[in-house]
Design an enzyme around this catalytic site. Structure first.
Site, short mmCIF file in Angstrom:
data_model
loop_
_atom_site.label_atom_id
_atom_site.label_comp_id
_atom_site.label_asym_id
_atom_site.label_seq_id
_atom_site.Cartn_x
_atom_site.Cartn_y
_atom_site.Cartn_z
N SER A 141 -6.04 70.43 -22.15
CA SER A 141 -5.97 70.47 -22.96
C SER A 141 -5.42 71.29 -24.29
CB SER A 141 -7.10 69.52 -24.15
OG SER A 141 -6.64 69.41 -25.92
N TYR A 154 -15.73 69.15 -25.78
CA TYR A 154 -14.93 68.87 -25.26
C TYR A 154 -14.04 70.52 -25.26
CZ TYR A 154 -10.07 67.47 -25.35
OH TYR A 154 -8.29 66.29 -25.11
N1 LIG Z 1 -4.58 62.43 -27.03
C1 LIG Z 1 -5.19 63.39 -26.52
O1 LIG Z 1 -3.98 63.74 -28.43
C2 LIG Z 1 -5.14 64.08 -26.09
C3 LIG Z 1 -5.16 65.96 -26.89
C4 LIG Z 1 -5.22 66.22 -24.78
C5 LIG Z 1 -5.84 66.43 -23.97
N2 LIG Z 1 -6.57 64.74 -24.15
C6 LIG Z 1 -6.51 63.95 -22.77
O2 LIG Z 1 -5.90 63.67 -22.10
C7 LIG Z 1 -6.57 62.32 -21.21
C8 LIG Z 1 -6.19 61.11 -22.00
O3 LIG Z 1 -6.02 60.85 -23.37
P1 LIG Z 1 -5.89 59.66 -23.81
O4 LIG Z 1 -5.70 60.06 -25.31
O5 LIG Z 1 -5.20 58.76 -23.48
O6 LIG Z 1 -6.99 59.17 -24.49
P2 LIG Z 1 -7.92 57.41 -23.79
O7 LIG Z 1 -9.12 57.51 -24.31
O8 LIG Z 1 -6.22 56.83 -24.53
O9 LIG Z 1 -7.90 57.28 -22.49
C9 LIG Z 1 -8.87 57.55 -21.65
C10 LIG Z 1 -9.36 56.33 -20.40
O10 LIG Z 1 -10.83 57.46 -20.00
C11 LIG Z 1 -10.96 56.03 -19.56
N3 LIG Z 1 -12.45 56.53 -19.12
C12 LIG Z 1 -13.51 56.94 -20.09
N4 LIG Z 1 -14.24 58.04 -19.43
C13 LIG Z 1 -14.35 57.16 -18.47
C14 LIG Z 1 -15.16 57.33 -17.06
N5 LIG Z 1 -16.49 58.04 -16.96
N6 LIG Z 1 -14.55 56.60 -15.86
C15 LIG Z 1 -13.33 56.26 -15.30
N7 LIG Z 1 -13.28 55.87 -16.94
C16 LIG Z 1 -13.22 56.46 -18.19
C17 LIG Z 1 -11.11 55.50 -21.05
O11 LIG Z 1 -11.71 54.05 -21.02
C18 LIG Z 1 -9.95 55.82 -21.19
O12 LIG Z 1 -9.19 54.06 -20.63
C19 LIG Z 1 -8.07 62.91 -21.41
O13 LIG Z 1 -7.97 64.24 -20.65
C20 LIG Z 1 -8.34 63.95 -22.98
O14 LIG Z 1 -9.16 64.80 -23.07
C21 LIG Z 1 -5.42 63.88 -25.33
#
Ligand SMILES: NC(=O)c1ccc[n+]([C@@H]2O[C@H](COP(=O)([O-])OP(=O)(O)OC[C@H]3O[C@@H](n4cnc5c(N)ncnc54)[C@H](O)[C@@H]3O)[C@@H](O)[C@H]2O)c1
Length: 252
Positions: A141, A154
């Site tokens: 991130s 985080y």
């Molecule tokens: N959305 C953003 O702005 C953003 C920014 C920087 C980084 N990220 C990172 O991107 C990645 C994906 O995030 P996203 O935005 O798609 O979020 P999201 O919440 O849409 O998806 C995350 C997925 O991970 C699954 N998950 C959570 N805990 C779990 C576990 N213990 N075992 C298996 N699956 C699990 C959830 O069910 C969900 O489907 C994450 O690592 C997040 O930290 C997101």
């Protein structure tokens, strides 16, 4: 197609970025194991890939559990024969300071965001090493590179993702395995919407920052997926240990 005959595992594959990665990998010819805590949603993504003519399976699993990771890797190998690509992408956020988060929540965030990557590598690296090749992409991130407000666990966990990626690249490069992190800025997913609920919008610097960035908008999941596909493919064959920032500008 850039990923013909490749076999991939994507964790958090039912979420915003994970689903987009699953679809993009499959569109390039990879067979995809969609792994998520939410098995039903993972199945829907696998069904979507199959409906589009691709090949996918869904596996319900908690990535912070070693028993579950062992089962995920075995199930994928049984279905596909091997594993060439892993996108360690499952992640959770808690919008709390050191004064607000309790120890159980801290451990939960590190279990999903950090321990899961170690566990997946422990079980998948031997398979890739036997083939002499593999690509692992970890979702970090922007906040793992520069920090951010009211998200201590985080930020710490994503900083760990960036640096463990470098360490993994050093350890397993000689076996032909590349390990890189992709570091999104704010992306239009359920996590961002969930955050808006955790923190009042005016405090939410994720949202505020996106308007200030050079591209003036938040990212779409497919724009992160495109970077993951590139890191998964041979087009990035001399790239390992890198922290690729995909944030519309503004982090570095
Ligand atoms: N959305 C953003 O702005 C953003 C920014 C920087 C980084 N990220 C990172 O991107 C990645 C994906 O995030 P996203 O935005 O798609 O979020 P999201 O919440 O849409 O998806 C995350 C997925 O991970 C699954 N998950 C959570 N805990 C779990 C576990 N213990 N075992 C298996 N699956 C699990 C959830 O069910 C969900 O489907 C994450 O690592 C997040 O930290 C997101």
């Amino acid at each position: 197609m850039r990923l013909e005959n490749k076999k991939a595992i994507v964790t958090g594959g039912a979420g915003g970025i994970g689903r987009a990665t699953c679809l993009a990998l499959a569109a390039e010819g990879a067979e995809v194991a969609v792994v998520d805590l939410n098995q039903q949603a993972a199945q829907a993504v696998a069904d979507e890939i199959r409906a589009a003519g691709g090949s996918a399976i869904a596996i319900g699993a908690d990535v912070s559990s070693e028993a579950d990771i062992t089962r995920v890797v075995q199930t994928a190998v049984d279905a596909f024969g091997t594993i060439n690509i892993v996108h360690n992408n499952a992640g959770i956020i808690r919008r709390t300071t050191a004064l607000e988060i309790d120890v159980d929540e801290w451990d939960l965030v590190f279990g999903v965001n950090v321990r899961a990557i170690y566990l997946m590598c422990k079980h998948v690296v031997p398979i890739m090493a036997a083939a002499g090749k593999g690509s692992i992409i970890n979702t970090g991130s922007g906040w793992g590179l520069k920090g951010g407000g009211r998200a201590l666990s985080y930020c710490a966990s994503k900083g760990a993702v960036v640096n463990m990626t470098r360490a993994l690249a050093i350890d397993h490069g000689p076996a032909g395995i590349r390990v890189n992190s992709v570091n999104p800025g704010d992306v239009n997913t359920g996590m961002l919407r969930d955050e808006a609920r955790q923190v009042a919008q005016e405090e939410n610097s994720f949202l505020a920052e996106s308007a200030d960035r050079p591209l003036g908008r938040m990212g779409e999941p497919r724009e992160i997926a495109a970077a993951v596909v590139w890191l998964a493919s041979d087009e990035s064959s001399y790239v390992t240990g890198s922290a690729l920032v995909v944030d519309g500008g503004g982090i570095a």
